[in-house]
Design an enzyme around this catalytic site. Structure first.
Site, PDB file in Angstrom:
ATOM      1  N   CYS A 100       7.925   1.637   5.928  1.00 38.90           N
ATOM      2  CA  CYS A 100       6.639   1.907   6.571  1.00 38.90           C
ATOM      3  C   CYS A 100       5.469   1.644   5.625  1.00 38.90           C
ATOM      4  O   CYS A 100       4.341   1.442   6.071  1.00 38.90           O
ATOM      5  CB  CYS A 100       6.574   3.339   7.094  1.00 38.90           C
ATOM      6  SG  CYS A 100       6.701   4.608   5.813  1.00 38.90           S
ATOM      7  N   ARG A 156       5.691  -0.672   2.845  1.00 40.05           N
ATOM      8  CA  ARG A 156       5.768  -1.916   2.078  1.00 40.05           C
ATOM      9  C   ARG A 156       6.649  -2.957   2.758  1.00 40.05           C
ATOM     10  O   ARG A 156       7.571  -2.633   3.513  1.00 40.05           O
ATOM     11  CB  ARG A 156       6.311  -1.652   0.670  1.00 40.05           C
ATOM     12  CG  ARG A 156       7.788  -1.261   0.623  1.00 40.05           C
ATOM     13  CD  ARG A 156       8.255  -0.975  -0.800  1.00 40.05           C
ATOM     14  NE  ARG A 156       7.627   0.225  -1.334  1.00 40.05           N
ATOM     15  CZ  ARG A 156       6.761   0.222  -2.350  1.00 40.05           C
ATOM     16  NH1 ARG A 156       6.441  -0.902  -2.945  1.00 40.05           N
ATOM     17  NH2 ARG A 156       6.221   1.355  -2.761  1.00 40.05           N
ATOM     18  N   GLU A 158       9.167  10.193  -4.281  1.00 31.59           N
ATOM     19  CA  GLU A 158       9.934  10.408  -3.040  1.00 31.59           C
ATOM     20  C   GLU A 158      11.306   9.753  -3.139  1.00 31.59           C
ATOM     21  O   GLU A 158      11.474   8.710  -3.755  1.00 31.59           O
ATOM     22  CB  GLU A 158       9.144   9.890  -1.837  1.00 31.59           C
ATOM     23  CG  GLU A 158       8.851   8.399  -1.854  1.00 31.59           C
ATOM     24  CD  GLU A 158       9.665   7.641  -0.819  1.00 31.59           C
ATOM     25  OE1 GLU A 158      10.576   8.229  -0.235  1.00 31.59           O
ATOM     26  OE2 GLU A 158       9.386   6.446  -0.635  1.00 31.59           O
ATOM     27  N   GLN A 212      16.601   3.125   0.939  1.00 32.06           N
ATOM     28  CA  GLN A 212      16.064   1.900   1.537  1.00 32.06           C
ATOM     29  C   GLN A 212      16.366   0.679   0.667  1.00 32.06           C
ATOM     30  O   GLN A 212      16.615  -0.414   1.183  1.00 32.06           O
ATOM     31  CB  GLN A 212      14.562   2.066   1.767  1.00 32.06           C
ATOM     32  CG  GLN A 212      14.243   3.091   2.851  1.00 32.06           C
ATOM     33  CD  GLN A 212      12.794   3.549   2.844  1.00 32.06           C
ATOM     34  OE1 GLN A 212      12.113   3.464   1.829  1.00 32.06           O
ATOM     35  NE2 GLN A 212      12.321   4.033   3.985  1.00 32.06           N
ATOM     36  N   GLY A 230      11.349  10.780  18.323  1.00 31.35           N
ATOM     37  CA  GLY A 230      12.208  10.078  17.367  1.00 31.35           C
ATOM     38  C   GLY A 230      13.009  11.068  16.548  1.00 31.35           C
ATOM     39  O   GLY A 230      12.449  11.954  15.897  1.00 31.35           O
ATOM     40  N   GLY A 268      12.429  11.832  11.657  1.00 37.05           N
ATOM     41  CA  GLY A 268      12.402  12.963  12.573  1.00 37.05           C
ATOM     42  C   GLY A 268      13.169  14.152  12.017  1.00 37.05           C
ATOM     43  O   GLY A 268      12.730  15.307  12.131  1.00 37.05           O
TER      44      GLY A 268
END
Length: 429
Positions: free
Chosen positions: A50, A52, A114, A120, A189, A194
């Site tokens: 979200c 990059r 984070e 990811q 979501g 979520g």
């Protein structure tokens, strides 16, 4: 070969640009196929989140390869090169390597430290392996980056109390709507974001939550983990009814099109205020909801207001990680530099192996047909052992040359002494 990264992030581009360049998982295969079809792109991996989009690439020619990849991004995002270029960052070689180490360690995130980014990065490697985008160089780089991210989280305090995009969104919502106890919250979501939203909202005393998802099972499973909280679940079919009852709505789906917009939000208002927090890229909430007086809409870019509160203390924690990054960078550069020797080592082994086979054949022919297969295999193993032991020291010493000039001189010496084809091919170029 040169390593590069071309991309854009929350630091260089607003959400309305980032969403145009988002490459969701279903589109990764086609994007990798397109990128690897370019003549100067030899390897590629796509990291799309979200905050990059980064294309990590190995190029046979840096200038031409960067031009090809930039053209791909412009076409994919339906943007002109002139409109795209101000938002791009381009890093090459050591800077590109260090950048991925920093990203994997959470040091380049909107929310410093984070942890979600590490998963990811792993996903990006898995997808690029699946679709044959990466080869020897990027596979090693991504594995080293993942190892570095793990080391940073294990050996430093950067991960202590680290917040995610979801927790920052919950914090922002509480800044705008201080009392969650009398607030009806709808979350659209039930994926990873979520799940984290529910966790952080519950910790902030949210007690009236409606959780919607395409799959009711995923929503039900998540709600079951918080049985002490009033969490109603449903599918997207009841979205408008759920929004009508809500004071606060969070959207975090993988939809590539807005799920909320002016036309389906307006009937839900009934003259009361509504706060929308959209933490998806591409955006789940259309910009035209801002035309509605009763609506306050926020995107991931608005999270900077929350992040700024604790960023300074986290920067001090991040300094603990710098030594680890430098160690891992040095190790990768040493390995990457040793790849220069591959062609020389290969040529040397090929030449010596050809001599071994030729001389072995002569010797076996002189021994005649009476020479047993067992004896033949013993003699062949002996010849291989001699060759391997003779080659071991020069190959080891060649790889051990850390200085580029020393390595070059050692390769040239071997090429001259053994009259290797690699030297002739290089001279022709």
């Amino acid at each position: 070969m040169n390593i590069a990264v071309i991309g854009l992030s929350h630091k260089t581009a607003p959400v309305e640009v980032r969403e145009k360049l988002s490459i969701p998982t279903p589109k990764v295969e086609g994007a990798i196929a397109r990128l690897t079809s370019y003549p100067h792109v030899k390897e590629v991996s796509i990291l799309s989140t979200c905050n990059r989009l980064e294309l990590h690439i190995v190029l046979s020619n840096t200038e031409n390869g960067i031009r090809e990849v930039t053209q791909f991004l412009a076409e994919y995002g339906d943007l002109s090169i002139e409109d795209l270029r101000p938002h791009l960052f381009i890093l090459v070689q050591q800077d590109a390597i260090m950048h991925l180490l920093r990203v994997s360690s959470g040091l380049d995130s909107l929310v410093l430290g984070e942890g979600q980014i590490l998963a990811q990065v792993k996903h990006a490697l898995a997808e690029s392996q699946k679709y044959k985008g990466v080869g020897r160089i990027l596979s090693r780089l991504f594995k080293d980056a993942i190892k570095t991210g793990k080391r940073v989280r294990t050996e430093t305090s950067i991960g202590t109390g680290a917040v995610s995009v979801s927790s920052a969104a919950a914090e922002l919502a509480q800044m705008k709507v201080p009392d969650f106890t009398n607030c009806h919250i709808t979350i659209i979501g039930a994926g990873k974001m979520g799940r984290l939203l529910v966790k952080h909202l519950v910790s902030k005393r949210a007690v009236n939550i409606t959780l919607l998802n395409r799959s009711i099972k995923r929503a039900d499973d998540l709600a079951a983990e918080y049985s002490h909280v009033n969490i109603k679940t449903g599918t997207m079919d009841i979205m408008e009814a759920a929004v009508t009852k809500a004071d606060v709505v969070f959207t975090c789906t993988s939809s590539e099109e807005p799920v909320l917009h002016h036309d389906n939000v307006k009937p839900c208002l009934a003259g009361r205020p509504l706060s929308l927090f959209d933490i998806s890229v591409p955006r789940n909430v259309h910009k035209n909801v801002e035309e509605l007086d009763a609506v306050k809409a926020y995107t991931v870019d608005d999270l900077k207001e929350v992040v700024a509160k604790n960023q300074e203390s986290r920067r001090k924690m991040a300094q603990e990680a710098e030594g680890i990054l430098e160690q891992e960078l040095a190790q990768f550069i040493k390995w990457f530099g040793s790849l220069d020797t591959v062609s020389t080592i290969s040529s040397l082994r090929t030449k010596v192996e050809a001599i071994r086979e030729q001389e072995l054949e002569k010797a076996l022919s002189r021994l005649g047909a009476d020479f047993s297969d067992k004896h033949r295999s013993v003699v062949e193993a002996l010849s291989r052992g001699i060759v391997n032991k003779i080659l071991h020291d020069p190959m080891t010493q060649l790889r051990a040359q850390e200085d580029a000039e020393s390595r070059k001189q050692a390769m040239e010496t071997l090429q001259v002494l053994f009259n290797l084809e690699a030297k002739r091919a290089k001279a022709k170029r």
